[in-house]
Design a protein around this motif. Structure first.
Motif, PDB file in Angstrom:
ATOM      1  N   ASN A 193       0.826  -1.212   0.000  1.00 39.63           N
ATOM      2  CA  ASN A 193       0.000   0.000   0.000  1.00 39.63           C
ATOM      3  C   ASN A 193       0.856   1.256   0.000  1.00 39.63           C
ATOM      4  OD1 ASN A 193      -2.356  -1.545   0.074  1.00 39.63           O
ATOM      5  ND2 ASN A 193      -2.444  -1.540   2.308  1.00 39.63           N
ATOM      6  N   ILE A 194       1.929   1.247   0.818  1.00 37.85           N
ATOM      7  CA  ILE A 194       2.834   2.389   0.855  1.00 37.85           C
ATOM      8  C   ILE A 194       3.493   2.602  -0.501  1.00 37.85           C
ATOM      9  CG2 ILE A 194       5.012   3.237   1.834  1.00 37.85           C
ATOM     10  CD1 ILE A 194       4.222   1.813   4.450  1.00 37.85           C
ATOM     11  N   PHE A 195       3.954   1.501  -1.096  1.00 36.91           N
ATOM     12  CA  PHE A 195       4.650   1.587  -2.379  1.00 36.91           C
ATOM     13  C   PHE A 195       3.719   2.107  -3.477  1.00 36.91           C
ATOM     14  CE2 PHE A 195       6.783  -0.808  -6.047  1.00 36.91           C
ATOM     15  CZ  PHE A 195       7.769   0.153  -6.195  1.00 36.91           C
ATOM     16  N   GLU A 196       2.520   1.576  -3.543  1.00 38.01           N
ATOM     17  CA  GLU A 196       1.572   2.013  -4.566  1.00 38.01           C
ATOM     18  C   GLU A 196       1.226   3.489  -4.394  1.00 38.01           C
ATOM     19  OE1 GLU A 196      -2.547   0.547  -6.722  1.00 38.01           O
ATOM     20  OE2 GLU A 196      -2.082  -0.192  -4.703  1.00 38.01           O
ATOM     21  N   SER A 197       1.003   3.921  -3.161  1.00 38.41           N
ATOM     22  CA  SER A 197       0.679   5.325  -2.913  1.00 38.41           C
ATOM     23  C   SER A 197       1.828   6.231  -3.321  1.00 38.41           C
ATOM     24  CB  SER A 197       0.346   5.535  -1.431  1.00 38.41           C
ATOM     25  OG  SER A 197      -0.814   4.826  -1.066  1.00 38.41           O
ATOM     26  N   TRP A 198       3.069   5.776  -3.022  1.00 41.98           N
ATOM     27  CA  TRP A 198       4.243   6.580  -3.386  1.00 41.98           C
ATOM     28  C   TRP A 198       4.379   6.710  -4.896  1.00 41.98           C
ATOM     29  CZ3 TRP A 198       8.931   5.527  -5.912  1.00 41.98           C
ATOM     30  CH2 TRP A 198       9.924   6.501  -5.746  1.00 41.98           C
ATOM     31  N   LEU A 199       4.246   5.601  -5.618  1.00 41.59           N
ATOM     32  CA  LEU A 199       4.366   5.639  -7.075  1.00 41.59           C
ATOM     33  C   LEU A 199       3.337   6.580  -7.695  1.00 41.59           C
ATOM     34  CD1 LEU A 199       4.883   1.851  -7.889  1.00 41.59           C
ATOM     35  CD2 LEU A 199       6.595   3.658  -8.163  1.00 41.59           C
ATOM     36  N   LYS A 200       2.107   6.503  -7.201  1.00 43.51           N
ATOM     37  CA  LYS A 200       1.020   7.289  -7.791  1.00 43.51           C
ATOM     38  C   LYS A 200       1.015   8.744  -7.326  1.00 43.51           C
ATOM     39  CE  LYS A 200      -1.956   3.330  -8.756  1.00 43.51           C
ATOM     40  NZ  LYS A 200      -3.253   2.639  -8.508  1.00 43.51           N
ATOM     41  N   SER A 201       1.769   9.032  -6.262  1.00 42.90           N
ATOM     42  CA  SER A 201       1.790  10.401  -5.737  1.00 42.90           C
ATOM     43  C   SER A 201       2.428  11.389  -6.711  1.00 42.90           C
ATOM     44  CB  SER A 201       2.542  10.442  -4.408  1.00 42.90           C
ATOM     45  OG  SER A 201       3.940  10.225  -4.593  1.00 42.90           O
ATOM     46  N   ASN A 239       1.838  11.533  -9.889  1.00 41.50           N
ATOM     47  CA  ASN A 239       0.927  11.828 -11.010  1.00 41.50           C
ATOM     48  C   ASN A 239       1.670  11.771 -12.340  1.00 41.50           C
ATOM     49  OD1 ASN A 239      -1.461  12.326  -9.421  1.00 41.50           O
ATOM     50  ND2 ASN A 239      -0.550  14.296  -8.823  1.00 41.50           N
ATOM     51  N   ASP A 240       2.508  10.764 -12.468  1.00 43.52           N
ATOM     52  CA  ASP A 240       3.341  10.582 -13.657  1.00 43.52           C
ATOM     53  C   ASP A 240       3.236   9.114 -14.073  1.00 43.52           C
ATOM     54  OD1 ASP A 240       5.288  10.331 -15.592  1.00 43.52           O
ATOM     55  OD2 ASP A 240       6.932  11.121 -14.359  1.00 43.52           O
ATOM     56  N   SER A 241       2.631   8.867 -15.226  1.00 44.07           N
ATOM     57  CA  SER A 241       2.421   7.484 -15.674  1.00 44.07           C
ATOM     58  C   SER A 241       3.731   6.745 -15.875  1.00 44.07           C
ATOM     59  CB  SER A 241       1.614   7.461 -16.969  1.00 44.07           C
ATOM     60  OG  SER A 241       2.307   8.134 -18.012  1.00 44.07           O
ATOM     61  N   MET A 272      12.201   1.141 -11.548  1.00 45.58           N
ATOM     62  CA  MET A 272      10.982   1.690 -12.131  1.00 45.58           C
ATOM     63  C   MET A 272      11.119   3.198 -12.222  1.00 45.58           C
ATOM     64  SD  MET A 272       8.083  -0.578 -10.117  1.00 45.58           S
ATOM     65  CE  MET A 272       6.750   0.134 -11.089  1.00 45.58           C
ATOM     66  N   GLY A 273      10.548   3.779 -13.296  1.00 50.37           N
ATOM     67  CA  GLY A 273      10.595   5.230 -13.450  1.00 50.37           C
ATOM     68  C   GLY A 273      11.663   5.669 -14.433  1.00 50.37           C
ATOM     69  N   TYR A 274      12.428   6.658 -14.040  1.00 49.97           N
ATOM     70  CA  TYR A 274      13.440   7.274 -14.901  1.00 49.97           C
ATOM     71  C   TYR A 274      14.462   6.254 -15.408  1.00 49.97           C
ATOM     72  CZ  TYR A 274      17.430  10.254 -16.195  1.00 49.97           C
ATOM     73  OH  TYR A 274      18.473  10.844 -16.861  1.00 49.97           O
ATOM     74  N   ALA A 295      11.173  10.612 -16.168  1.00 47.77           N
ATOM     75  CA  ALA A 295      10.112  10.298 -15.201  1.00 47.77           C
ATOM     76  C   ALA A 295      10.375  11.154 -13.976  1.00 47.77           C
ATOM     77  CB  ALA A 295      10.101   8.819 -14.841  1.00 47.77           C
ATOM     78  N   ALA A 296       9.367  11.281 -13.128  1.00 44.60           N
ATOM     79  CA  ALA A 296       9.473  12.164 -11.971  1.00 44.60           C
ATOM     80  C   ALA A 296      10.492  11.687 -10.956  1.00 44.60           C
ATOM     81  CB  ALA A 296       8.106  12.304 -11.305  1.00 44.60           C
ATOM     82  N   SER A 297      10.695  10.361 -10.864  1.00 42.95           N
ATOM     83  CA  SER A 297      11.640   9.816  -9.893  1.00 42.95           C
ATOM     84  C   SER A 297      12.046   8.408 -10.327  1.00 42.95           C
ATOM     85  CB  SER A 297      11.020   9.804  -8.493  1.00 42.95           C
ATOM     86  OG  SER A 297      11.982   9.460  -7.511  1.00 42.95           O
ATOM     87  N   HIS A 298      12.639   7.667  -9.413  1.00 39.61           N
ATOM     88  CA  HIS A 298      13.120   6.316  -9.705  1.00 39.61           C
ATOM     89  C   HIS A 298      13.153   5.531  -8.405  1.00 39.61           C
ATOM     90  CE1 HIS A 298      15.454   3.351 -12.098  1.00 39.61           C
ATOM     91  NE2 HIS A 298      16.023   3.071 -10.932  1.00 39.61           N
ATOM     92  N   THR A 299      12.870   4.239  -8.483  1.00 42.50           N
ATOM     93  CA  THR A 299      12.968   3.364  -7.328  1.00 42.50           C
ATOM     94  C   THR A 299      13.660   2.069  -7.720  1.00 42.50           C
ATOM     95  OG1 THR A 299      11.717   2.199  -5.599  1.00 42.50           O
ATOM     96  CG2 THR A 299      10.668   2.389  -7.750  1.00 42.50           C
ATOM     97  N   ASP A 300      14.405   1.477  -6.789  1.00 45.38           N
ATOM     98  CA  ASP A 300      15.098   0.208  -7.008  1.00 45.38           C
ATOM     99  C   ASP A 300      14.585  -0.811  -6.002  1.00 45.38           C
ATOM    100  OD1 ASP A 300      16.843   0.993  -9.136  1.00 45.38           O
ATOM    101  OD2 ASP A 300      18.002   2.132  -7.670  1.00 45.38           O
ATOM    102  N   CYS A 301      14.259  -2.016  -6.496  1.00 43.06           N
ATOM    103  CA  CYS A 301      13.569  -3.004  -5.672  1.00 43.06           C
ATOM    104  C   CYS A 301      14.215  -4.382  -5.845  1.00 43.06           C
ATOM    105  CB  CYS A 301      12.093  -3.069  -6.054  1.00 43.06           C
ATOM    106  SG  CYS A 301      11.306  -1.434  -6.208  1.00 43.06           S
TER     107      CYS A 301
END
Length: 229
Positions: A125-133, A135-137, A173-175, A188-194
């Motif tokens: 839930n935290i991850f999904e909210s962060w990604l969608k925060s 507003n960048d597909s 994911m992202g940039y 992209a607005a940001s980037h995350t590594d998982c």
């Protein structure tokens, strides 16, 4: 960035960098020769993707002996054909940002390189909210995949080390930067590594990793020298 004394000892000083370089270069050559990749994890991940021969495979072997930027040894990364990425990825290591070490697996359903669904508990839930925060597909798009293969690395929540854990794969994911895109960056607005732990890998149907253990003959011989038999 993020290096400390303990990491420097375990990831550099106590690692046979020459042998690790041979291991990484062999893994790169096997991957470059392939067209199709399948990766699974014990936590339920199962995803397939195609290699884009026009894009580079980044392989840093621990030597900053030429001008420019360098990263420490133990990671190999590339940007695949995004539209070919289909299946399930389960992050059971860490997600940075916004979480760090995950408390329970976060399951992603990916279709044609785009995130379609996130499942799990609080971390999901935290991850999904962060990604969608943002507003960048583009934040819902896969950016790269990496092999982790530093024999001294352990899962800590510090992504600099986590993405080098032996037998793990790291998914961005992202940039997408120019080093991975092979040309212009993909904004992209940001980037995350998982992180996915204990990954099994097949290249054009030939298995090279089994739950994080090297099973390809040449890789297995080098892994044994690195203390990862």
């Amino acid at each position: 960035c993020g290096m400390n004394v303990d990491m420097m000892v375990r990831l550099i000083a106590r690692v046979d960098l020459a042998t690790l370089g041979k291991y990484q270069n062999k893994l790169v050559s096997l991957t470059k020769a392939a067209k199709h990749v399948r990766m699974t994890t014990p936590s339920g991940g199962d995803i397939e993707l195609d290699i884009d021969p026009k894009r580079p495979i980044i392989c840093e072997v621990g030597y900053a002996d030429t001008p420019g930027s360098h990263m420490q040894a133990g990671q190999i990364g590339w940007a695949p054909v995004f539209e070919s990425m289909n299946g399930t990825i389960v992050f059971d290591g860490s997600i940075v940002p916004p979480i760090g070490l995950v408390t329970e697996p976060v399951k992603l359903t990916v279709e044609k390189g785009r995130l379609k669904k996130i499942e799990g508990g609080k971390d999901a839930n935290i991850f999904e909210s962060w990604l969608k925060s943002f507003n960048d597909s583009r934040m819902l798009c896969m950016a790269h995949v990496c092999y982790g293969c530093n024999p001294g690395a352990k899962l800590t929540g510090n992504i600099v080390e986590d993405e080098r854990v032996w037998g793990a794969t790291e998914w961005g994911m992202g940039y997408v930067g120019p080093m991975l895109s092979g040309g212009e960056p993909i904004p992209a607005a940001s980037h995350t590594d998982c992180i996915c732990l204990n990954t099994s890998v097949w290249l054009d149907g030939e298995q090279i990793w089994d739950k994080g253990k090297s099973v390809h003959t040449e890789l297995a011989d080098l892994a044994k020298k690195l203390g990862k038999a």
